[in-house]
Enzyme design. Structure first.
Site, short mmCIF file in Angstrom:
data_model
loop_
_atom_site.label_atom_id
_atom_site.label_comp_id
_atom_site.label_asym_id
_atom_site.label_seq_id
_atom_site.Cartn_x
_atom_site.Cartn_y
_atom_site.Cartn_z
N GLY A 243 -19.61 -11.16 -14.20
CA GLY A 243 -20.36 -10.03 -13.65
C GLY A 243 -21.63 -10.38 -12.90
O GLY A 243 -22.27 -9.49 -12.34
N CYS A 361 -4.03 -1.40 11.84
CA CYS A 361 -3.76 -0.05 12.32
C CYS A 361 -4.17 1.00 11.29
O CYS A 361 -3.31 1.74 10.78
CB CYS A 361 -2.28 0.10 12.67
SG CYS A 361 -1.72 -1.19 13.75
N1 LLP Z 1 -13.88 -11.45 -16.71
C1 LLP Z 1 -13.16 -10.33 -16.63
C2 LLP Z 1 -12.49 -9.82 -17.84
C3 LLP Z 1 -13.06 -9.65 -15.42
O1 LLP Z 1 -12.34 -8.53 -15.35
C4 LLP Z 1 -13.71 -10.15 -14.27
C5 LLP Z 1 -13.60 -9.46 -12.98
C6 LLP Z 1 -14.45 -11.35 -14.39
C7 LLP Z 1 -14.52 -11.96 -15.64
C8 LLP Z 1 -15.17 -11.94 -13.24
O2 LLP Z 1 -16.16 -11.08 -12.79
P1 LLP Z 1 -17.25 -11.53 -11.69
O3 LLP Z 1 -18.07 -12.63 -12.31
O4 LLP Z 1 -16.51 -12.03 -10.51
O5 LLP Z 1 -18.02 -10.33 -11.42
N2 LLP Z 1 -12.68 -6.88 -6.50
C9 LLP Z 1 -14.02 -6.54 -6.93
C10 LLP Z 1 -14.40 -7.23 -8.21
C11 LLP Z 1 -13.42 -6.98 -9.35
C12 LLP Z 1 -13.77 -7.73 -10.60
C13 LLP Z 1 -12.64 -7.75 -11.55
N3 LLP Z 1 -12.92 -8.41 -12.79
C14 LLP Z 1 -14.97 -6.87 -5.80
O6 LLP Z 1 -14.52 -7.27 -4.73
O7 LLP Z 1 -16.18 -6.72 -5.94
#
Ligand code: LLP
Length: 426
Positions: A243, A361
């Site tokens: 996160g 498109c």
């Molecule tokens: N752990 C779990 C259980 C997760 O669901 C996620 C991301 C992470 C770790 C890694 O999170 P990060 O450090 O990358 O924030 N497509 C979206 C982000 C979706 C995140 C999904 N889960 C975007 O483009 O911002």
């Protein structure tokens, strides 16, 4: 606002002429810098597992593995990518709400073969039952076959400071179990069976704009773990998820701020009751800034009353974040009217507003408004911070093959990271 690129403009232009556009360029030095910052914030004995969903380009995963990151995967596909990148099962965790029966079977088979994943984080009582059945059939927890380690995913029921679509830790989300459900699952799972419950997994959300919800969630996770560990042996692990956000310096909390909150919470727990294993699984922070999407201008339209519209050859098929979440990705020109812009000019030459649209498109295929110099067909632009949830969320809509991915070494060498996808078929 100035768009900061992780690579010199001449190397990005070189990538475009050698590999064609659109092309994804990942600066290896930026990966190393992010990995070092994460490690400084969450030093050993924290386990740091890279969440492959952010970017599963093999060359990128391989570099992060070589930089000491472990792997966090959500499917056999990502698991295979981690293995191909040289990450052994012992350094890989499996989580995710979409695990298939095949994914669970593969995790059990690896354990039965004596090569288990570090753990499987389980989402629901149903999933735990399914996994337990498979593990029992495979004889795990019997004779010389150790049980499979599992974490249970807690829905921390907090209010994450992020885009609603990225706030998975609130009570109404589909992710994880409530404290009551999770405690009931622990009580119903016999000790000494095919699954060894090792602790709690949580994830608050992505691109967190503040540390408060994350701190509350970690506090809840620690409290629940302490409660459960008091009644049962072997619960020694807390995985706090990912996160950590990216943004202009000062605009978002760095990983060290999150780690500081965790340290304060852990500092209040007597040593004898501290979880033995702590883990984090960031994706975005490690990869977002390192990659640039280099695109070429296809059309420039002057629309009276609407201004300039620049259509480039990369869009929602390569980077869907602006269209899906309204995310802002800075765009800088690499050439203007056919003339190279040197890095010093990138900022100062941003003179006219333009709406930058993609080639797909769909009317929603737009990167929004940007300040850009005069442009014509053939000019090159760089779309910044494209390393997280760009290539991994790409689609082949409109018959567009996956774009080539290239690594930029610190000495300026460009190394193919993944070839262009096939023109026909997926
Ligand atoms: N752990 C779990 C259980 C997760 O669901 C996620 C991301 C992470 C770790 C890694 O999170 P990060 O450090 O990358 O924030 N497509 C979206 C982000 C979706 C995140 C999904 N889960 C975007 O483009 O911002």
């Amino acid at each position: 606002m100035q768009t900061v690129l992780p690579a010199p403009a001449d190397r990005l232009r070189a990538a475009a002429s050698r590999f064609g556009t659109p092309v994804g360029v990942t600066a290896v030095q930026a990966l190393a810098d992010a990995a070092a910052e994460l490690r400084a914030a969450f030093p050993d004995p924290w386990l740091r597992a890279y969440s492959l969903k952010a970017n599963d380009v093999p060359a990128v995963v391989e570099r992060l593995g070589a930089l000491g990151l472990d792997a966090n995967v959500v499917s056999r596909g990502e698991w295979a990518a981690a293995r191909r990148a040289g990450l052994p099962n012992a350094r890989t965790t499996l989580e995710g709400i979409g695990k298939t029966a095949g994914d669970l079977r593969a995790a059990v088979r690896a354990a039965a073969d004596g090569d288990p994943l570090r753990w499987v984080a389980v989402e629901s009582p149903e999933e735990l039952d399914a996994l337990a059945l498979l593990a029992a059939r495979a004889g795990l927890g019997h004779g010389d076959r150790p049980p499979l380690d599992v974490l249970l995913r807690l829905n921390p029921d907090v209010s994450p400071e992020t885009h609603a679509g990225l706030a998975v830790g609130h009570g109404a989300s589909k992710f994880g179990m409530t404290e009551t459900e999770l405690s009931a699952v622990v009580a119903a799972t016999p000790e000494g069976g095919p699954l060894a419950i090792r602790g709690v997994h949580l994830h608050v959300g992505s691109q967190l704009g503040a540390v408060d919800a994350w701190r509350d969630a970690v506090r809840r996770g620690l409290a629940l773990l302490a409660l459960l560990a008091a009644g049962r042996a072997g619960l020694d692990t807390l995985d706090v998820g990912g996160g950590y956000p990216v943004g202009d310096p000062g605009s978002v909390p760095p990983p060290a701020r999150f780690a500081g909150e965790a340290a304060r919470l852990l500092g209040a727990i007597p040593t004898s009751r501290l979880p033995r294993r702590l883990a984090t699984e960031p994706g975005r922070f490690l990869v977002a800034h390192a990659s640039v999407l280099v695109a070429r201008v296809l059309h420039v339209r002057e629309r009276p009353g609407w201004g300039r519209i620049v259509v480039v050859d990369a869009g929602m098929t390569e980077l869907i974040r602006p269209m899906l979440y309204g995310a802002h990705h800075g765009i800088a020109a690499l050439t203007s009217l056919g003339r190279a812009l040197d890095p010093g000019e990138l900022a100062s030459s941003g003179i006219e507003p333009a709406r930058v649209d993609g080639p797909v498109c769909e009317g929603t295929d737009t990167f929004g408004d940007h300040a850009l110099p005069p442009l014509r067909r053939g000019d090159l632009v760089a779309i910044a911070d494209a390393g997280a949830y760009g290539a991994s969320m790409a689609s082949t809509y409109n018959g567009r093959p996956a774009i080539p991915q290239v690594l930029l070494e610190p000495d300026g060498t460009l190394v193919p990271g993944r070839p262009r996808g096939r023109l026909i078929g997926r």
